[in-house]
Write a protein that holds these residues in place. Structure first.
Motif, PDB file in Angstrom:
ATOM      1  N   SER A   1      -7.842 -33.772 -10.480  1.00 18.24           N
ATOM      2  CA  SER A   1      -6.819 -34.021  -9.461  1.00 18.24           C
ATOM      3  C   SER A   1      -7.287 -33.529  -8.094  1.00 18.24           C
ATOM      4  CB  SER A   1      -5.507 -33.330  -9.845  1.00 18.24           C
ATOM      5  OG  SER A   1      -5.016 -33.844 -11.057  1.00 18.24           O
ATOM      6  N   ASP A   2      -7.855 -32.324  -8.058  1.00 20.19           N
ATOM      7  CA  ASP A   2      -8.326 -31.767  -6.791  1.00 20.19           C
ATOM      8  C   ASP A   2      -9.485 -32.588  -6.231  1.00 20.19           C
ATOM      9  OD1 ASP A   2      -8.090 -29.427  -4.886  1.00 20.19           O
ATOM     10  OD2 ASP A   2     -10.218 -29.309  -5.428  1.00 20.19           O
ATOM     11  N   HIS A   3     -10.381 -33.025  -7.119  1.00 18.38           N
ATOM     12  CA  HIS A   3     -11.518 -33.840  -6.688  1.00 18.38           C
ATOM     13  C   HIS A   3     -11.036 -35.161  -6.085  1.00 18.38           C
ATOM     14  CE1 HIS A   3     -15.567 -35.505  -6.688  1.00 18.38           C
ATOM     15  NE2 HIS A   3     -15.086 -36.590  -7.293  1.00 18.38           N
ATOM     16  N   LEU A   4     -10.046 -35.774  -6.710  1.00 23.93           N
ATOM     17  CA  LEU A   4      -9.496 -37.024  -6.205  1.00 23.93           C
ATOM     18  C   LEU A   4      -8.839 -36.810  -4.853  1.00 23.93           C
ATOM     19  CD1 LEU A   4      -8.517 -39.959  -6.410  1.00 23.93           C
ATOM     20  CD2 LEU A   4      -6.625 -39.161  -7.817  1.00 23.93           C
ATOM     21  N   MET A   5      -8.109 -35.689  -4.705  1.00 24.00           N
ATOM     22  CA  MET A   5      -7.418 -35.429  -3.445  1.00 24.00           C
ATOM     23  C   MET A   5      -8.403 -35.209  -2.303  1.00 24.00           C
ATOM     24  SD  MET A   5      -4.384 -35.235  -2.227  1.00 24.00           S
ATOM     25  CE  MET A   5      -3.754 -34.862  -0.579  1.00 24.00           C
TER      26      MET A   5
ATOM     27  N   LYS B   1       2.389 -32.633  -7.876  1.00 25.64           N
ATOM     28  CA  LYS B   1       1.403 -31.588  -7.578  1.00 25.64           C
ATOM     29  C   LYS B   1       1.701 -31.018  -6.184  1.00 25.64           C
ATOM     30  CE  LYS B   1      -1.052 -32.359 -11.338  1.00 25.64           C
ATOM     31  NZ  LYS B   1      -1.286 -31.372 -12.403  1.00 25.64           N
ATOM     32  N   LEU B   2       2.459 -29.924  -6.162  1.00 19.80           N
ATOM     33  CA  LEU B   2       2.950 -29.411  -4.884  1.00 19.80           C
ATOM     34  C   LEU B   2       1.875 -28.753  -4.045  1.00 19.80           C
ATOM     35  CD1 LEU B   2       6.345 -27.945  -6.131  1.00 19.80           C
ATOM     36  CD2 LEU B   2       5.851 -30.226  -5.259  1.00 19.80           C
ATOM     37  N   GLN B   3       0.730 -28.389  -4.655  1.00 19.60           N
ATOM     38  CA  GLN B   3      -0.314 -27.711  -3.873  1.00 19.60           C
ATOM     39  C   GLN B   3      -0.917 -28.628  -2.821  1.00 19.60           C
ATOM     40  OE1 GLN B   3      -0.535 -28.550  -7.067  1.00 19.60           O
ATOM     41  NE2 GLN B   3      -2.634 -28.812  -7.795  1.00 19.60           N
ATOM     42  N   TYR B   4      -0.603 -29.928  -2.890  1.00 17.84           N
ATOM     43  CA  TYR B   4      -1.166 -30.854  -1.907  1.00 17.84           C
ATOM     44  C   TYR B   4      -0.206 -31.130  -0.745  1.00 17.84           C
ATOM     45  CZ  TYR B   4      -4.297 -31.643  -5.844  1.00 17.84           C
ATOM     46  OH  TYR B   4      -5.185 -31.466  -6.878  1.00 17.84           O
ATOM     47  N   LEU B   5       0.957 -30.467  -0.746  1.00 14.74           N
ATOM     48  CA  LEU B   5       1.921 -30.701   0.332  1.00 14.74           C
ATOM     49  C   LEU B   5       1.400 -30.345   1.720  1.00 14.74           C
ATOM     50  CD1 LEU B   5       5.308 -29.572  -1.288  1.00 14.74           C
ATOM     51  CD2 LEU B   5       4.424 -31.884  -0.976  1.00 14.74           C
ATOM     52  N   PRO B   6       0.590 -29.292   1.864  1.00 14.84           N
ATOM     53  CA  PRO B   6       0.095 -28.976   3.217  1.00 14.84           C
ATOM     54  C   PRO B   6      -0.697 -30.102   3.857  1.00 14.84           C
ATOM     55  CG  PRO B   6      -0.216 -27.105   1.756  1.00 14.84           C
ATOM     56  CD  PRO B   6       0.229 -28.255   0.894  1.00 14.84           C
ATOM     57  N   HIS B   7      -1.220 -31.030   3.073  1.00 12.89           N
ATOM     58  CA  HIS B   7      -2.004 -32.137   3.636  1.00 12.89           C
ATOM     59  C   HIS B   7      -1.121 -33.284   4.109  1.00 12.89           C
ATOM     60  CE1 HIS B   7      -5.646 -30.217   2.185  1.00 12.89           C
ATOM     61  NE2 HIS B   7      -5.139 -30.163   0.956  1.00 12.89           N
ATOM     62  N   ALA B   8       0.191 -33.222   3.815  1.00 10.08           N
ATOM     63  CA  ALA B   8       1.070 -34.348   4.132  1.00 10.08           C
ATOM     64  C   ALA B   8       1.544 -34.277   5.573  1.00 10.08           C
ATOM     65  CB  ALA B   8       2.262 -34.362   3.184  1.00 10.08           C
ATOM     66  N   ASP B   9       1.612 -35.423   6.233  1.00 12.65           N
ATOM     67  CA  ASP B   9       2.166 -35.499   7.579  1.00 12.65           C
ATOM     68  C   ASP B   9       3.690 -35.552   7.532  1.00 12.65           C
ATOM     69  OD1 ASP B   9      -0.418 -35.675   8.812  1.00 12.65           O
ATOM     70  OD2 ASP B   9      -0.525 -37.737   8.082  1.00 12.65           O
ATOM     71  N   TRP B  10       4.209 -36.090   6.458  1.00  6.39           N
ATOM     72  CA  TRP B  10       5.664 -36.209   6.322  1.00  6.39           C
ATOM     73  C   TRP B  10       6.019 -36.112   4.849  1.00  6.39           C
ATOM     74  CZ3 TRP B  10       9.138 -35.953  10.125  1.00  6.39           C
ATOM     75  CH2 TRP B  10      10.466 -36.297   9.843  1.00  6.39           C
ATOM     76  N   ILE B  11       7.050 -35.329   4.544  1.00  2.00           N
ATOM     77  CA  ILE B  11       7.421 -35.074   3.155  1.00  2.00           C
ATOM     78  C   ILE B  11       8.841 -35.552   2.930  1.00  2.00           C
ATOM     79  CG2 ILE B  11       7.786 -33.309   1.381  1.00  2.00           C
ATOM     80  CD1 ILE B  11       5.753 -31.572   2.934  1.00  2.00           C
TER      81      ILE B  11
ATOM     82  N   GLN C   1      -0.167 -23.327  -9.578  1.00  3.35           N
ATOM     83  CA  GLN C   1      -1.051 -24.467  -9.800  1.00  3.35           C
ATOM     84  C   GLN C   1      -2.436 -24.211  -9.230  1.00  3.35           C
ATOM     85  OE1 GLN C   1       1.303 -27.587  -8.084  1.00  3.35           O
ATOM     86  NE2 GLN C   1       2.488 -27.932  -9.983  1.00  3.35           N
ATOM     87  N   ASP C   2      -2.510 -23.465  -8.094  1.00  6.66           N
ATOM     88  CA  ASP C   2      -3.817 -23.102  -7.547  1.00  6.66           C
ATOM     89  C   ASP C   2      -4.563 -22.165  -8.478  1.00  6.66           C
ATOM     90  OD1 ASP C   2      -3.750 -24.661  -5.298  1.00  6.66           O
ATOM     91  OD2 ASP C   2      -2.762 -23.129  -4.059  1.00  6.66           O
ATOM     92  N   GLN C   3      -3.819 -21.242  -9.124  1.00  3.53           N
ATOM     93  CA  GLN C   3      -4.442 -20.319 -10.083  1.00  3.53           C
ATOM     94  C   GLN C   3      -5.015 -21.092 -11.273  1.00  3.53           C
ATOM     95  OE1 GLN C   3      -1.405 -17.505 -11.049  1.00  3.53           O
ATOM     96  NE2 GLN C   3      -1.339 -16.614  -8.993  1.00  3.53           N
TER      97      GLN C   3
END
Length: 1413
Positions: free
Chosen positions: A692-696, A717-727, A762-764
Motif C-alpha cells: 500500500s505504501d509503495h503504491l501511494m 488508510k488514514l495515514q495517507y490523509l496528509p497527502h490529500a488536498d481536500w478530504i 497503521q504507521d507502526q
C-alpha cells in the motif's frame, strides 16, 4: 428372372477378343470395317491405351521417382475451372462404365465362347478414367496446366470413337430397348461434356493457343501455413471421404492434438466473416421488414438469408440419401425374388453383329447385377448422408459463432441502465451465449430432417403398401400411434433431466462448502453432520435420477419393441386378411427392412419437434435482446473521459490470481491510462501495508500527482490523509465533514484525534512489516522448498490417477510409450464400473442382453423358415404336384403362433434389458458417489492441502454427472450395437461360411480405423470442451467489466479477443465433426463391402448349392444391419473410453489413505466432561506433515496449567500453526505425546478428541444456512445459550436486527456479513462449545483493529476460566498472556512469562515487541 448358367467344358469356353463362334458375323467386314462390331469395340480401346501410355511415365517416373524431392505442399492447391463438374462427370462415367462391363459379362454369358470385346474396352475405359482423375489431381496440385493437353487429346478421341459406335448402333436398328445402346449414348455424352470442360480450362487459363498465360495464385488461406482445416479446398473425392484427414488422424496417434496442431480457420469460415454476413443480412431485412424489431420473424428471415443456402444443400443431400436408402429393401426383394423363381430362365431374343443384346429388364434380372447395384447405392447413400450431416453441422457452428459475435457487439453498446435497473442480468446474457446460441446450432443440425422425414415416411409407406397391401398400413399405424407416446416420454425425460440438474446443483453447492470448510469441519468433528446433509440432497437427486432412468428405460424399450410390434401386427394381419397371402421371402424381408427404415424418422420426430420449439424460444429471446436500448453518443463521450479503478469489475479476470494480485493489476491499468481524471475506489483494500505504501509513494504521488492529474481516492488508510488536498469524511451515507486536514483539526478535534491514533497504529504496522521483511529471506526460501515438495506430492497424486496406464520401465517419459498407452482402452475402469453393480445385477445385465439378441435372431430365422416353406409349397402347387385330396394352400397358423410367441418374448426381453441397464447405472452411481464422499471426507488434511480444490470438485460434479447420466446410455448403445454386429456376422457366417474368409481383411481394416479414431476423437473432444470455457468466461467478464472497458476505450481489443476465442472453439468443433465423418464414411464403406460379399456368396450358394431364398434374405438383411451399426459401435466405444475416464479418476481417489478415527480407549473409559480442567502436557513432541517430509516440530516440551493464557509467536515457518494442529491430531505425531487432563490424546477416538476442543482459525468460515446452524449445527444448545454467545461476541444487536433472528439467512461463505463480523461469529461458535481448551490460530490476522479489541476483551473475560492457546500474528495481543512460547524452525527458543522475557533485552520476544511499537 434369373440367368441360368450352363456348365460346359473348358474347351468350349476359349477366350478370344471377338469370340470363336461358328458363325462369321463377328469377323465379317464385307460392308466395311466400321460395320463390324468387334472392330468398333477394338477402336474404342485405342484412346484408353494411348492415355495410359502417355500418363504412366509422368505419374510413376516423373512424380513417383522424385516424390521425396518434389513434395506437393497444400499451399499450391489450385482448382482449375470446372473442378467440381469434372469430378461429378468422372464419377458418373465410372458408374456407366461399370454398368457396361456388367452388361457385357451378362450378355456374353449366353454364348459358348467368350467375347472380350463386349467388356474389355469398358474395363480399359474404367482404368483410363481412374488414371485421368489421378493425373488431373497431380496437375492441379502442381499448378502445371500444360500437361492437361494429354487429357484434351484423350477426351477428344474417346468422344469420337464412342460417337462412331453409337452411330453404327443406330444404322443397324439397335434402339432404346437394348441397354448397350443406352450405355453407348450416355458414354458419348459424358466424354463430350468432359471435352467441353477441358476446352473451358484452356479458355479461362489460356495455357495454350494464347500469347499471354493467365497466372492464378492459390487462395490466401492455403498460403498461410497455420491453416490446417482443408475441407473447403480439397477435391470432391477428398471432401466426400475426408481423405485429407488421414494424415491428421495418423499424427494424432503419434502425438497429442493441441491447439497448434489444429491451426487456424480459413478466412471464409472465421467468426468475423460469418458475423459480417449476418450483419449485412440483418440490416437488409430491417430495411425491408415492417414488423416490430422485437418480432422474431425478423431474425428468422435474417438467418434464412445468411445461412439458408447451405441448409438447402444439406436437405437435398439428405433427401437423396434417404431415397437411396430404399435401394436396400428393393434390392433384397429383387435378389430373393429372382432366386425364388429359379426355374424360370430366359434367353435374349436380339442377336446382332454376332452377339446378343439385352434389355435393362433382362439386365436387372441377374442377381449378381442387383448385388453390385446395391453395393454402389450403399456407397453413394452413405456418402450423401455424411455430406448432409457435415454441411448442416458446419453451418450450425458458423451460425453460432456469428450470433455470439453479434451478441458481443450488442453487449458493448448496451445501455448501462438495462443492467443497473435489473432489466438484464449477467446470467441472462450468459444464458443467451451458452444455451440459446447452442439451441439454434442444434436446430440447424436437425433442420434437414424437417423436409427429409416426410419424404422418407411417404415413400416408405407407399413401398410397404405395394408389398403387403392394406396390412402394411395397419403396421405403419402402430408405429404412428406410438410416436406421440415417444414424444410424451421425451418431454417427461427432459423434465426429469431439469429436476435432476437442480438437485445436482444443490448437492454440488453443499459439497463445495464442505470441501472449502473441511479444515474447520475436521477440527470441530462436524464431518458427519455435513456428510449427512450432502447425502440427503443426493438422495433427492437419486430419486429424480430414478425418474430420469425410468423414462430412459421406456424410450430404449420403445425403440427396440415398436419395430417388433409393427412387424408382428403386419404379418399376422396379412395372413388373416387374405385367403392366399403372398408372404414370400422377398416380400417378408423387404418389408422388414422397410419397417426398420420407417421407424427411424418417427422416433426422430420427437427430438426435432422439441429442438424446433426450443429454437423458437431462443430466437424470441435474441430478438428482444437485439432490440434493447443502447448508449447514446453524449453518454459515451462522458464515460471515456474518466478512468475508474475498481477491482470488483474484474473479479473473474484470473481465477488463479489472489485478490491482491487482481487489485494490483487493476491499479496498474489505471496508472498507464493517460486521462485527466482518475477514480481510485479503495485500491489498498486487498494489499498489505508495505505494498500500500509503495503504491501511494511511487504510484499516486509520483506518477499521477506530478503529472497534475486529478485523483479521487476512496480509502480507509488514514495515514495517507496528509497527502490529500481536500478530504471528505463520510458516515452512514452522508458527508460528516469536509475540508483540508488543518480545517478538520480546527473544527472537529475529536475526529482528528481519532484519526491521529489510527494513523500512528497503521504507521507502526508498516515499520514492523518492513523490519520483518528484511529478516525473512530464509523463511521464504524454506517456504519455496515446502511448495516444491507440495508440487512434487501433487504430481505424484496425479500420476496415480493413471496408475493402470503407467509402464514400469525406464522409458516412461518417452513420448511413443505414452502414446501407446493412449491407444489402450481403460478396461480396469470398465471392470470397476461393472463390479460396482453387484453380483445380482451384473449377470442380469449380461444374460438379458444375450437372450434378447438371441430372441431377435430367432424371430428373423423363423421368418426365413416360414417364408421359405410358404414359397416352396407355392412352387410345388404351380408344378401341379398336389393330389386331389391334398390341400395346395399353405397353412400359416402354426407358423403365426410361433412367430407371435417369439415376438412377444423379444418384446419382454427388450423391457428386461432396458431395466437392467438403467438399474445397473443407478446402483453403480449410488455406490461410487457414496464411496467417494466417504473416502474424501475422511481423508487427512494433507490431501486437501496438496490437491487443488477444483480437482476434487470435478470428481463430484463433471465426473459424477457422467456416471449418473451418460455412461448407462452409452453402455446400452455400445452393447446393443456390438451384439447386433456380432449377431449379424454370426448369421451371415451361418448362411455362407465362406464369408469368414473375406471377413479377415475387413476386420483388420476395422481394427486400425477404430484404434486411430479413438485417440484422435478423445483429444478433439477435450479440445472442444476446453475451448468453450474461455469463450463463456470472456462474455461474463465483459458484462461485469463493461464500464471499465468503455472507460479504457478497449472495445476493439476485447472484440478481437472474442473473435479469436470463437474461432478457436469453432475449429476444434469442426475438426471433431470432420473426424466423426471420417470414421462414419469408412465404417459405412466397410459395411457396404460386407453387404456385397454376403450377397455374392449367398447368391452363389443359392444358385449352385441350393440355399433357400429365405436364408438368403436373412443374411442380406443382417448384412444391411452391420452397415448401420458398425460406426455406432466405434463411436460408442470412443465415448465410453472418454466417459470411463471419470470412473478411473474417481477410482484413484478411492485409493487414498484415510485418517484413523478409531482409538484405544472406549467411550466408557473417557470421562463425559473431559477435558474439565484444561491442563496440557507436551512431552518430546515431534511432528511432520507426511512421512516423506522433514519434521516441522522437533522434541517440543511444554506444560500448560489449567486456565492459563498462552501465547505462541515466531516468524513465518517457525511451526506455530503446526503446534496448534497437533492438539487435534491433524498432523503426524510420530514421536512424543500430548496429555490433556491426564489422557494421552493419541489413544482417543479422533472424533471424540476434536469434539471436546475448540479453535478459532485465521480465516473465518461460515456456511450457508441459518445463524443457528452456524453456531450449533449439532443442535445441542438452547436459544438462551446461543443469544448469550452472540452477546459475548457483541453481535446480539446485529442478529436481532435481522429478519428471523437466529434463523436469519447466512449466504454462502457468510458474504452477507463483514470479515470482522464473520470472525466474531466464529468466536461465538467457540463459546457455544464450552470446551476447557481454546486454540486461537492467528485469529486476528485478517481483521481490523476494532474487531481485534473486541476479540481480546472476550478472551480475557468470557474465557477467563478456560485454557487459551493463542498463535500470535501481532505480538502486542499476547503481552497479557500468562505464558509465552517463542518458536523457530520447529523448536522452542524461549519459554516464560512475558515480563521475564521482556527483561531479556537481547531476547527474540523482546525484539518482536520493540518492532511492534
Amino acid at each position: 428372372m434369373i440367368t441360368k448358367y450352363k456348365e460346359s467344358p473348358s474347351s468350349t469356353m476359349s477366350l478370344s477378343f471377338c469370340g470363336n463362334d461358328n458363325d462369321t458375323a463377328a469377323y465379317n467386314v464385307d460392308n466395311g470395317v466400321l460395320n463390324n462390331g468387334c472392330f468398333v469395340d477394338a477402336l474404342n480401346v485405342v484412346p484408353h491405351v494411348l492415355l495410359l501410355f502417355i500418363t504412366f511415365p509422368i505419374l510413376f517416373i516423373g512424380w513417383g521417382s522424385q516424390s521425396s524431392k518434389v513434395h506437393i505442399h497444400h499451399s499450391t492447391w489450385l482448382h482449375f475451372p470446372g473442378h467440381n463438374l469434372r469430378w461429378i462427370l468422372t464419377f458418373i462415367l465410372l458408374f456407366v462404365l461399370v454398368c457396361e462391363i456388367a452388361e457385357g459379362i451378362v450378355s456374353d454369358g449366353f454364348t459358348d465362347s467368350r467375347h472380350l470385346h463386349l467388356y474389355m474396352p469398358a474395363g480399359m475405359g474404367f482404368l483410363a478414367t481412374v488414371t485421368s482423375i489421378i493425373y488431373y489431381h497431380n496437375i492441379e496440385t502442381s499448378n502445371f496446366p500444360k500437361l492437361l493437353l494429354a487429357l484434351l487429346m484423350y477426351w477428344s478421341l474417346a468422344f469420337i470413337t464412342k460417337t462412331v459406335k453409337f452411330a453404327k448402333f443406330c444404322e443397324h436398328g439397335i434402339g432404346l430397348s437394348q441397354l448397350r445402346f443406352c450405355l453407348a449414348a450416355l458414354l458419348a455424352i459424358l466424354y463430350g461434356m468432359l471435352l467441353a470442360v477441358e476446352v473451358n480450362v484452356i479458355r479461362v487459363r489460356r495455357y495454350i493457343f494464347y500469347k499471354h498465360v493467365r497466372e492464378v495464385k492459390p487462395p490466401e488461406d492455403l498460403q498461410d501455413l497455420g491453416v490446417r482445416f482443408l475441407q473447403p479446398f480439397v477435391n470432391l473425392l477428398s471432401k466426400g471421404t475426408y481423405w485429407w484427414m488421414n494424415t491428421f488422424i495418423r499424427t494424432a496417434h503419434k502425438r497429442p492434438i493441441d491447439l497448434k496442431a489444429i491451426g487456424k480457420l480459413p478466412f471464409a469460415m472465421r467468426a468475423v466473416t460469418n458475423y459480417m454476413n449476418l450483419k449485412d443480412a440483418y440490416e437488409a431485412q430491417k430495411k425491408k421488414s415492417t414488423a416490430s424489431p422485437q418480432d422474431s420473424k425478423l431474425i428468422w428471415h435474417v438467418l434464412r438469408q445468411a445461412f439458408g443456402r447451405p441448409i438447402v444443400l444439406s436437405s437435398i443431400f439428405r433427401i437423396v440419401a434417404d431415397l437411396l436408402g430404399f435401394a436396400g429393401p428393393l434390392c433384397i426383394s429383387g435378389i430373393v425374388h429372382h432366386l425364388s423363381d429359379e426355374h424360370k430362365t430366359f434367353r435374349p431374343q436380339v442377336k446382332l453383329l454376332g452377339v446378343y443384346f439385352i434389355s435393362s429388364q433382362e439386365f436387372l434380372a441377374n442377381a449378381y447385377v442387383i448385388a453390385v447395384l446395391l453395393f454402389l447405392a450403399l456407397l453413394l447413400q452413405r456418402t450423401f448422408l455424411q455430406a448432409s450431416y457435415y454441411v448442416a453441422i458446419e453451418t450450425g457452428i458458423n451460425l453460432r459463432g456469428a450470433i455470439q459475435a453479434k451478441i458481443y457487439n450488442k453487449i458493448l453498446r448496451l445501455s448501462t441502465s438495462n443492467m443497473s435497473m435489473g432489466e438484464m442480468t449477467v446470467g441472462q446474457i450468459c444464458n443467451l451465449v451458452a444455451i440459446d446460441t447452442n439451441q439454434l446450432m442444434w436446430f440447424f443440425f436437425l433442420s434437414p430432417n424437417l423436409w427429409a422425414m416426410p419424404v422418407q415416411i411417404i415413400v416408405g409407406v407407399i413401398l410397404l403398401y405395394s408389398l403387403l397391401g392394406i396390412s402394411a398400413l395397419i403396421g405403419a399405424t402402430v408405429i404412428a400411434v406410438l410416436a406421440p407416446v415417444q414424444y410424451f416420454v421425451a418431454t417427461k425425460f427432459s423434465q426429469a433431466q431439469r429436476s435432476t440438474l437442480d438437485y445436482s446443483s444443490e448437492r454440488l453447492r453443499k459439497t463445495t462448502e464442505l470441501l472449502r470448510g473441511i479444515k474447520l469441519l475436521k477440527l470441530y468433528a462436524w464431518e458427519q453432520i455435513f456428510h449427512k446433509s450432502v447425502e440427503e440432497t443426493r438422495h433427492k437427486e437419486l430419486t429424480s435420477l430414478k425418474s430420469f432412468a425410468l423414462y430412459t428405460c421406456i424410450s430404449i424399450f420403445m425403440n427396440a419393441a415398436i419395430p417388433i410390434a409393427a412387424v408382428l401386427t403386419t404379418f399376422v394381419v396379412h395372413t388373416h386378411l387374405y385367403e392366399d397371402p403372398d408372404l414370400s421371402p422377398a416380400v417378408a424381408f423387404a418389408s422388414l427392412s422397410l419397417f426398420h427404415i420407417l421407424v427411424t424418422p418417427l422416433f426422430l420426430l420427437s427430438s426435432v419437434v422439441r429442438c424446433t420449439v426450443k429454437a423458437l424460444v431462443s430466437v424470441q429471446k435474441l430478438s428482444e435482446f437485439f432490440s434493447s436500448e443502447e448508449i447514446g453518443e453524449d453518454q459515451s463521450k462522458v464515460v471515456v473521459e474518466l478512468n475508474i479503478d475498481n477491482s470488483s469489475k474484474y473479479q473473474t479476470v484470473g481465477i488463479n490470481l489472489s485478490g491482491g494480485q487482481r487489485q494490483r493489476i487493476s491499479v496498474a491499468r489505471s496508472l498507464y491510462q493517460r486521462t485527466n481524471v482518475v477514480f481510485l475506489d479503495d485500491p489498498f483494500s486487498a494489499l498489505d501495508i508495505h505494498l500500500s505504501d509503495h503504491l501511494m509513494q511511487d504510484g499516486i504521488l509520483k506518477l499521477l500527482q506530478e503529472e497534475k492529474r486529478t485523483v479521487v481516492l476512496v480509502t480507509h488508510k488514514l495515514q495517507y490523509l496528509p497527502h490529500a488536498d481536500w478530504i471528505i469524511a463520510m458516515k452512514d451515507g452522508t458527508i460528516q465533514r469536509e475540508g483540508t486536514l488543518k480545517d478538520i483539526q480546527n473544527f472537529d478535534p475529536e475526529l482528528f484525534e481519532l484519526w491521529k491514533t489510527l494513523m500512528n497504529r497503521q504507521d507502526q504496522e508498516l515499520e514492523k512489516e518492513t523490519v520483518a521483511e528484511s529478516k525473512t529471506a530464509l523463511e521464504r526460501k524454506n517456504l519455496r522448498r515446502a511448495m516444491y515438495s507440495r508440487e512434487a506430492l501433487l504430481k505424484t497424486l496425479q500420476e496415480t490417477e493413471d496408475e493402470e496406464d503407467v509402464i514400469e520401465s525406464d522409458d516412461e517419459d518417452n513420448l511413443s510409450s505414452v502414446m501407446r498407452q493412449r491407444a489402450k482402452m481403460p478396461w480396469r475402469a470398465c471392470g470397476k464400473y461393472l463390479s460396482s453393480a453387484g453380483c445380482l445385477l451384473l449377470p442380469l445385465l449380461i444374460f438379458s442382453q444375450l437372450f434378447k439378441h438371441t430372441a431377435m435372431v430367432a424371430i428373423d430365422y423363423w421368418l426365413a423358415k416360414w417364408t421359405s416353406d410358404a414359397i416352396q409349397v407355392k412352387i410345388e402347387a404351380e408344378k401341379g404336384n398336389c393330389s386331389l385330396i391334398q390341400d395346395c394352400r399353405f397353412n400359416h397358423s402354426s407358423y403365426t403362433i410361433v412367430f407371435s410367441i417369439l415376438c412377444c418374448l423379444g418384446i419382454v426381453l427388450c423391457l428386461v434389458t432396458s431395466i437392467a441397464v438403467e438399474w445397473t447405472g443407478l446402483k453403480v452411481t449410488k455406490e461410487l458417489h457414496k464411496s467417494l464422499l466417504n473416502k474424501v471426507i475422511l481423508a487427512p488434511m494433507r490431501f486437501f492441502e496438496t490437491t487443488p480444490l477444483g480437482n476434487i470438485l470435478n470428481r463430484f460434479s463433471g465426473d459424477t454427472n457422467i456416471i449418473d447420466q451418460h455412461i448407462p446410455a452409452t453402455l446400452e448403445c455400445l452393447s446393443r450395437s456390438t451384439l447386433l454386429c456380432v449377431s449379424a456376422l454370426a448369421v451371415i457366417s451361418y448362411v455362407t461360411p465362406v464369408f469368414l474368409i473375406a471377413l479377415v481383411p475387413l476386420a483388420v481394416a476395422y481394427y486400425f480405423i477404430q484404434k486411430y479414431f479413438r485417440v484422435a476423437s478423445r483429444d478433439l473432444q477435450q479440445l472442444d470442451d476446453s475451448t468453450q470455457l474461455p469463450l463463456l468466461s470472456h462474455f461474463s467478464e465483459t458484462v461485469e467489466g463493461l464500464t471499465t472497458i468503455r472507460a479504457m476505450r478497449e472495445e476493439n481489443r476485447f472484440r478481437q479477443q472474442l473473435l479469436e476465442l470463437t474461432d478457436t472453439n469453432n475449429i476444434a468443433s469442426l475438426f471433431l465433426t470432420a473426424a466423426n465423418r471420417w470414421l462414419e464414411v469408412r465404417m459405412e464403406y466397410i459395411g457396404a463391402c460386407i453387404v456385397l460379399i454376403a450377397a455374392v456368396a449367398s447368391i452363389t450358394k443359392s444358385l449352385y448349392y441350393g440355399l433357400s431364398s429365405g436364408l438368403v434374405g436373412l443374411g442380406l438383411i443382417y448384412a444391411l444391419m452391420i452397415s448401420n451399426y458398425l460406426n455406432w459401435m466405434v463411436r460408442n466405444l470412443a465415448d465410453m473410453e472418454v466417459q470411463l475416464g471419470a470412473v478411473q479418476r474417481i477410482n484413484s481417489l478411492l485409493k487414498i489413505e484415510t485418517e484413523n478415527y478409531d482409538g484405544l480407549l472406549s467411550s466408557s473409559q473417557i470421562p463425559p466432561n473431559w477435558p474439565d480442567e484444561g491442563e496440557i502436557k507436551i512431552q518430546n513432541l515431534s511432528v511432520r506433515y507426511d512421512s516423506t517430509l522433514k519434521p516441522v516440530l522437533k522434541n517440543v516440551n511444554a506444560h500448560i496449567r489449567p486456565g492459563q493464557k498462552v501465547g505462541i509467536c515466531g516468524r513465518t515457518g517457525s511451526g506455530k500453526s503446526s503446534f496448534s494442529l497437533a492438539f487435534f491430531r491433524m498432523v503426524d505425531m510420530f514421536e512424543g505425546r500430548i496429555i490433556i487432563d491426564g489422557i494421552d490424546i493419541s489413544k482417543l477416538p479422533l472424533s471424540t478428541l476434536r469434539s471436546r476442543l475448540s479453535i478459532i482459525l485465521q480465516d473465518p468460515v461460515l456456511f450457508s444456512g441459518s445463524i443457528r446452524f452456524n453456531l450449533d449445527p449439532e443442535k445441542k444448545c438452547t436459544d438462551s445459550v446461543l443469544w448469550e454467545s452472540l452477546e459475548i461476541a457483541q453481535l446480539k444487536h446485529v442478529v436481532k436486527a435481522l429478519p428471523g433472528g437466529l434463523d436469519a439467512t447466512v449466504t454462502e461463505g457468510g458474504e452477507n456479513f463483514s470479515l470482522g463480523q464473520r470472525q466474531l461469529f466464529c468466536l461465538a461458535r467457540a463459546f457455544v462449545r464450552k470446551s476447557s481448551v481454546l486454540i486461537m490460530d492467528e485469529a486476528t490476522a485478517s481483521i481490523d483493529m476494532a474487531t481485534e479489541n473486541i476479540l481480546q476483551k472476550v478472551v480475557m473475560t468470557a474465557f477467563a476460566d478456560r485454557t487459551v492457546v493463542t498463535i500470535a500474528h501481532r505480538v502486542h495481543t499476547i503481552l497479557n498472556a500468562d505464558l509465552v512460547i517463542v518458536m523457530k524452525r520447529g523448536i522452542i527458543l524461549e519459554y516464560d512469562t512475558p515480563s521475564i522475557l521482556l527483561e531479556q533485552r537481547d531476547g527474540i520476544f523482546a525484539s518482536f515487541v520493540r518492532a511492534d511499537k
